[in-house]
Design a protein around this motif. Structure first.
Motif, PDB file in Angstrom:
ATOM      1  N   GLU A  93      61.680  64.920   9.066  1.00 39.70           N
ATOM      2  CA  GLU A  93      60.471  64.504   9.650  1.00 39.70           C
ATOM      3  C   GLU A  93      59.872  62.950   9.827  1.00 39.70           C
ATOM      4  N   ASN A  94      59.677  62.915  10.838  1.00 38.82           N
ATOM      5  CA  ASN A  94      58.940  61.505  10.970  1.00 38.82           C
ATOM      6  C   ASN A  94      57.640  61.288  11.736  1.00 38.82           C
ATOM      7  N   ASP A  95      57.077  61.960  12.442  1.00 42.65           N
ATOM      8  CA  ASP A  95      56.106  61.748  12.495  1.00 42.65           C
ATOM      9  C   ASP A  95      55.441  60.940  13.006  1.00 42.65           C
ATOM     10  N   HIS A  98      55.768  57.414  12.571  1.00 43.70           N
ATOM     11  CA  HIS A  98      55.251  56.786  11.357  1.00 43.70           C
ATOM     12  C   HIS A  98      57.128  55.403  11.202  1.00 43.70           C
ATOM     13  N   LEU A 105      58.007  63.381   5.319  1.00 45.30           N
ATOM     14  CA  LEU A 105      56.314  63.843   5.458  1.00 45.30           C
ATOM     15  C   LEU A 105      56.247  64.859   5.255  1.00 45.30           C
ATOM     16  N   VAL A 164      53.502  64.276  -1.333  1.00 45.47           N
ATOM     17  CA  VAL A 164      53.691  63.339  -0.669  1.00 45.47           C
ATOM     18  C   VAL A 164      52.811  64.174   0.588  1.00 45.47           C
ATOM     19  N   ASN A 201      51.004  60.843   2.929  1.00 51.36           N
ATOM     20  CA  ASN A 201      51.384  60.440   4.329  1.00 51.36           C
ATOM     21  C   ASN A 201      52.088  60.096   3.969  1.00 51.36           C
ATOM     22  N   ALA A 202      52.198  58.884   5.173  1.00 56.03           N
ATOM     23  CA  ALA A 202      53.514  58.268   5.368  1.00 56.03           C
ATOM     24  C   ALA A 202      53.926  57.759   3.789  1.00 56.03           C
ATOM     25  N   VAL A 222      55.694  58.576   0.948  1.00 53.49           N
ATOM     26  CA  VAL A 222      56.905  59.162   0.649  1.00 53.49           C
ATOM     27  C   VAL A 222      57.723  58.204   0.147  1.00 53.49           C
TER      28      VAL A 222
END
Length: 522
Positions: A428-430, A432, A450, A474, A476-477, A480
């Motif tokens: 899960e990068n989304d 970022h 994320l 977690v 937001n970025a 993490v």
């Protein structure tokens, strides 16, 4: 007429009037065999229709535009826009709540081995686990004997060994400790962490204020500070790190322990790139400043013969965005092969003769540092769409390259055939640019996402081995955690575990998920 018992009886004749008075259903007389079959058929169809309508009603409860259905309260709530109301109910807050609930459930509950068997990585091994030969014993000696008998394939055996060791991780019994100097009262943020070659030491880079620390990773002296960073804080206030690369880390404090980092300041416009020994607290070995308002995209270097080679990539608005600095001869050259391209990630090979650059359009360029006018070759698997290559990792044998994009897909490249060998899914990068890493034995790939979980894949097969929840929430970025995995923490072989570094409200903390907790409890 006589029946089977020999008794006389009269067969009653049915008239047309009697047939007319008998109840009918859809034109079929009730009581006949065909009527009964038709009734059963229509009843089953009616029940299936009701089941479908119930399922649709349940699914549409949360799909009404502009409303959210709370399953616990059994009510609809209106979704509010992102204004300044106190605690507005938005889709982001609902998603964050569900993610945090899944993470807490995974931390609190014990690991279920049956759920682990259902993953794609273990489907081929699950049949073997159910066999009588495997159920006799589960120790590693018997598994080694089974491997010698040829019941395992090489890749399956290694995947099962790592999966078996990762299943021993208990998220509910982790170790934690503060990694902040007592002389620093301000709230700091962990920017990056890196281990030394044998994982006996740990380097940590902080922001707000900007400084570096070096810790001991031996179980008996876990996270004991080896340097005193507080004496350099007088001129590091108001500065923060934008890009960083630990070029050389040694097992001893005497060093050299070289870090390459780019930092900015609120009062001074531009970016400054510095190379220094952060443990010895010496003066910078090299420094260069860019006063223009150009954004730094990526920064990397390689330590060769105690004279590093540094590559700096700026935004594509500059004519030659990638610049090489050879500190051995104090030379500077612009990479003409990447003219006008936006480079988001870079990595050198061990000798510094090749530079791999990941571009914004999804391409990976291989540049010969002795001839920067043309690219040696390029890799491109995103021809259907643009996927920015935001992270890269070159393996030790330099024949394989790992690339990660903003969508969370991680690709395993074979540089000799110039094609993708495996694709690691589920990160899960989304958009970022969250990084991934490989352990020192090049057996597993792991990345923190994320969704609050760290995915672990097998490098050889590309299968998902484990999903480990983060020790903190977690949102937001920036929240993490930074993750490291090693099989020899403290310089002890077999001392495996995951290390998480987080920036909590009470200060930066480190969490250890050990496979052998008895080693750390001594």
């Amino acid at each position: 007429m006589k029946n089977k018992m020999g008794r006389n009886y009269k067969k009653k004749k049915t008239s047309n009037q009697d047939l007319e008075h008998k109840p009918r259903w859809n034109g079929i007389q009730i009581g006949s065999a065909s009527a009964n079959r038709e009734v059963d058929k229509n009843e089953s169809s009616r029940m299936s229709v009701n089941a479908r309508t119930d399922a649709l009603s349940k699914n549409t409860e949360s799909d009404i535009p502009g409303f959210y259905y709370d399953v616990e309260k059994k009510k609809y709530f209106k979704l509010l826009p992102g204004h300044n109301n106190y605690n507005p109910l938005t889709m982001d807050s609902i998603k964050a709540k569900d993610t945090e609930k899944k993470r807490l459930d995974a931390v609190s509950r014990p690991i279920n081995l049956k759920e682990q068997e259902s993953c794609d990585a273990c489907r081929s091994i699950a049949s073997l686990q159910k066999s009588k030969l495997y159920n006799r014993s589960r120790n590693m000696v018997c598994l080694t004997d089974l491997n010698r008998l040829g019941l395992f394939k090489g890749i399956e055996y290694r995947s099962f060994i790592y999966r078996n060791s990762l299943s021993l991780l208990n998220p509910a019994s982790y170790l934690h400790k503060s990694i902040l100097d007592t002389n620093i009262s301000e709230r700091c943020e962990v920017h990056a962490i890196a281990p030394c070659p044998n994982s006996s030491k740990l380097a940590v880079a902080y922001n707000n204020p900007m400084f570096f620390s070096y810790f001991d990773m031996a179980p008996s002296r876990w996270l004991q500070l080896l340097n005193q960073p507080s004496n350099i804080l007088n001129w590091h206030h108001g500065m923060w790190i934008s890009q960083l690369d630990f070029l050389h880390l040694s097992d001893s404090v005497s060093g050299p322990n070289i870090v390459l980092y780019a930092w900015t300041c609120k009062t001074v416009m531009g970016t400054t790139i510095t190379l220094r020994d952060f443990v010895a607290d010496s003066l910078p070995h090299w420094r260069t400043s860019i006063s223009r308002m150009a954004q730094l995209q990526s920064l990397t270097g390689v330590w060769r013969n105690e004279k590093p080679l540094v590559s700096v990539a700026w935004e594509s608005a500059i004519k030659f965005p990638v610049v090489l600095y050879d500190l051995a001869g104090s030379a500077k050259q612009r990479v003409e092969a990447l003219k006008g391209r936006s480079v988001l990630s870079q990595v050198f090979n061990k000798e510094g003769s090749k530079l791999y650059c990941g571009a914004k359009d999804g391409r990976v360029f291989c540049i010969n540092t002795n001839d920067v006018r043309t690219a040696a070759f390029q890799l491109w698997s995103y021809k259907d769409r643009e996927a920015c290559v935001c992270c890269m990792k070159l393996l030790a044998d330099e024949n394989y390259l790992l690339t990660g994009d903003y969508e969370g897909r991680i690709l395993h490249w074979d540089l000799r055939m110039r094609k993708v060998v495996h694709s690691f899914e589920g990160h899960e990068n989304d958009y970022h640019g969250l990084p991934f890493d490989v352990n020192e034995t090049a057996q597993i790939v792991y990345a923190a996402g994320l969704d609050g979980f760290t995915k672990v894949w097998s490098l050889r097969s590309g299968n998902l081995l484990h999903s480990l929840p983060a020790p903190c929430s977690v949102t937001n970025a920036n929240s993490v955690p930074k993750v490291l995995y090693s099989t020899e923490w403290g310089g002890m072989r077999g001392n495996s575990g995951f290390l998480f570094a987080t920036s909590a409200e009470s200060g930066p903390k480190a969490y250890m998920y050990p496979i052998r907790p008895e080693v750390w409890q001594k």
